[in-house]
Design an enzyme around this catalytic site. Structure first.
Site, PDB file in Angstrom:
ATOM      1  N   GLU A   1       0.828  -1.218   0.000  1.00 22.40           N
ATOM      2  CA  GLU A   1       0.000   0.000   0.000  1.00 22.40           C
ATOM      3  C   GLU A   1       0.861   1.267   0.000  1.00 22.40           C
ATOM      4  OE1 GLU A   1      -2.764  -0.559   3.289  1.00 22.40           O
ATOM      5  OE2 GLU A   1      -4.111  -1.676   1.985  1.00 22.40           O
TER       6      GLU A   1
ATOM      7  N   GLU B   1      -5.387  -8.151  -1.301  1.00 22.05           N
ATOM      8  CA  GLU B   1      -6.091  -8.150  -0.006  1.00 22.05           C
ATOM      9  C   GLU B   1      -7.560  -7.854  -0.236  1.00 22.05           C
ATOM     10  OE1 GLU B   1      -4.586  -5.550   3.072  1.00 22.05           O
ATOM     11  OE2 GLU B   1      -2.520  -5.981   2.504  1.00 22.05           O
TER      12      GLU B   1
HETATM   13  C1  BG6 Z   1      -4.507  -3.136   4.779  1.00 22.06           C
HETATM   14  C2  BG6 Z   1      -3.141  -3.522   5.263  1.00 22.06           C
HETATM   15  O1  BG6 Z   1      -4.581  -1.756   4.778  1.00 22.06           O
HETATM   16  O2  BG6 Z   1      -5.610  -3.459   5.533  1.00 22.06           O
HETATM   17  C3  BG6 Z   1      -3.121  -4.651   6.273  1.00 22.06           C
HETATM   18  O3  BG6 Z   1      -2.285  -3.823   4.195  1.00 22.06           O
HETATM   19  C4  BG6 Z   1      -4.274  -4.479   7.227  1.00 22.06           C
HETATM   20  O4  BG6 Z   1      -1.874  -4.657   6.902  1.00 22.06           O
HETATM   21  C5  BG6 Z   1      -5.570  -4.548   6.444  1.00 22.06           C
HETATM   22  O5  BG6 Z   1      -4.285  -5.387   8.273  1.00 22.06           O
HETATM   23  C6  BG6 Z   1      -6.813  -4.439   7.298  1.00 22.06           C
HETATM   24  O6  BG6 Z   1      -6.747  -3.310   8.118  1.00 22.06           O
HETATM   25  P1  BG6 Z   1      -6.885  -3.420   9.684  1.00 22.06           P
HETATM   26  O7  BG6 Z   1      -6.448  -2.127  10.227  1.00 22.06           O
HETATM   27  O8  BG6 Z   1      -8.331  -3.689   9.929  1.00 22.06           O
HETATM   28  O9  BG6 Z   1      -6.013  -4.537  10.108  1.00 22.06           O
END
Ligand code: BG6
Length: 468
Positions: free
Chosen positions: A170, A362
């Site tokens: 990201e 993701e």
């Molecule tokens: C993404 C990141 O922004 O979102 C991850 O690459 C992160 O590292 C994921 O865990 C979900 O966000 P969060 O803050 O709910 O864990």
């Protein structure tokens, strides 16, 4: 709905959110070890016991069990990151930490044992604390060289077994959270736009140079960029909202554009002008940036609504990038918008603009899971909401493929629960596997299969055909 043969189904984790063992086997500290509340809280002088990432979900000791669970779910790919501070504990040593390197040898070999393709993120929100404190992370050009030394070490060590790599997780988050994205310790409110854009420039140069290095070490390596890719929607068809949407989208595209074309986009000049930014770009930088990536990877959690006058509307909840409330989409336990169609849209959008193969690195639903006892003993979580979430997004991805978009993989976020990034909490879980670890740090760390575990296995093994 058919997915291409060999489509890479799997899941993604980040070292700092799952490994734990924060000082074991020679590992140094990273900025994560002094961010007990993630981006939402203060930075501490030393690691404090309330920092859940210090133990994480103990992947460092339980990787065999976790990878076996991934194999059971039919993973074809496992995206994970290497903790830079495990390889170069301070970041500026001349020699790497062999014990750290050996750990990732074992992780890679364990994946390969099950026919799971490892996909490595070189830097996922984790930079040796010494570099953060001494150089303000990537705010200094010096950090580019330390990063390249680290990249060189791991690329040479693993290239014979790892084909797919990403440079920075990201990368566009650096503009929003320079501490998380680039290890900048100076508080954000003391940084000018100039500082943030220059830091991002250093990372873009580091990314391009690492890509060139990878190609030099092994031409077969496929290397991608990674951006947080919430597509922007205008709140209304008011032309002013359309322009707000366009300029907001350009802030995301800016990073992908550099990675895909080897130069800054035409609108960068406007963006810099509006932010009083005058970037220091050397001739060497320009040459380095010419190295482009093989593919684009991105995270997709939801779309983001923008407007010219945002004060007229209510903000939606969200992680690091929040938009306005979208009246047309439902929300999660955390009040985050859920918008599967946005995935079809962004896949089409990115493909139309950049003509590169795409990888969904993701996607997932963070929820407050409730562990319940099962009749025959053991525990589970009834997470129908998570099943519906992934079904909707996988269907949207299938429609994008049907639209003609080249997509070659999908890794769900946090397939085995891990500590969250933005708020460093354990309560918000994304996994198909529950990890017995509580917000107060208690718990056995035992793994329990959720209801979604069998469902996702069926989807992955049927190459996305069986979504019932
Ligand atoms: C993404 C990141 O922004 O979102 C991850 O690459 C992160 O590292 C994921 O865990 C979900 O966000 P969060 O803050 O709910 O864990």
């Amino acid at each position: 709905m058919t997915f291409p043969e060999g489509f890479l189904w799997g899941g993604a984790l980040a070292a700092n959110q799952c490994e734990g063992a924060y000082l074991e086997d020679g590992k140094g500290l990273s900025q994560q070890d002094v961010m007990p509340q993630g981006v939402r809280g203060p930075v501490t002088d030393q690691p404090t016991p309330d920092n859940l990432k210090l133990i994480g979900t103990d992947f460092y000791h339980r990787y065999r069990e976790d990878i076996a669970l991934m194999a059971e779910m039919g993973f074809k790919v496992f995206r994970f990151s290497i903790a830079w501070s495990r390889i170069y504990p301070r970041g500026d040593e001349a020699e790497p930490n062999e014990v750290g390197l050996a750990f990732y040898d074992r992780v890679i070999d364990e994946c390969l044992k099950y026919g799971i393709e490892p996909l490595i993120t070189l830097s996922h929100y984790e930079i040796p604390l010494h570099l953060c404190r001494t150089y303000d992370g990537f705010r200094s050009r010096k950090t580019i060289d330390f990063f390249l030394r680290y990249a060189d070490t791991v690329l040479r060590r693993y290239h014979d077994r790892v084909k797919y790599w990403l440079t920075f997780n990201e990368i566009n988050v650096t503009l929003i959270s320079p501490l998380l994205g680039a290890g900048v310790m100076t508080p954000k409110d003391q940084l000018s736009a100039q500082d943030r854009f220059q830091t991002a420039h250093h990372q873009l140069v580091a990314s391009a140079r690492a890509t060139a290095l990878a190609k030099q070490i092994c031409p077969e390596i496929q290397i991608g960029c990674m951006a947080a890719s919430a597509p922007r929607y205008p709140m209304t068809c008011d032309p002013q909202d359309m322009i707000a949407m366009m300029t907001s989208q350009q802030e995301l595209d800016y990073f992908i554009h550099v990675h895909c074309t080897g130069e800054y986009p035409y609108y960068a000049k406007r963006l810099w002008r509006e932010n009083n930014v005058c970037l220091e770009i050397t001739e060497e930088d320009r040459q380095a940036l010419k190295q482009t990536v093989d593919f684009i990877s991105f995270s997709y959690y939801s779309s983001k609504v923008v407007a010219a006058d945002e004060s007229r509307y209510t903000m939606a909840n969200g992680n690091i990038m929040r938009g306005l409330k979208n009246p047309y989409v439902p929300v999660s336990d955390y009040d985050y918008p859920i918008d599967p169609e946005g995935l079809r849209y962004i896949l089409n959008y990115l493909y139309a603009h950049f003509h590169k193969p795409l990888f969904v690195a993701e996607n997932g639903l963070g929820a407050r899971d409730v562990l319940i006892a099962e009749e025959h003993g053991g525990f589970t979580v009834k997470d129908q909401g998570r099943i519906d979430f992934h079904r909707g997004h996988i269907q949207a991805m299938a429609r994008a493929i049907d639209d003609g978009v080249e997509v070659f993989g999908y890794t769900s976020w946090g397939p085995i629960d891990c500590v969250s990034a933005a708020s460093a909490e354990m309560t918000k879980r994304y996994g198909f596997v529950y990890v017995d670890r509580n917000q107060d740090g208690s718990g056995t760390l035992q793994r329990w299969k959720k209801q979604s575990f069998d469902w996702i296995g069926k989807v992955y093994r049927s190459n996305g055909a069986d979504l019932d």
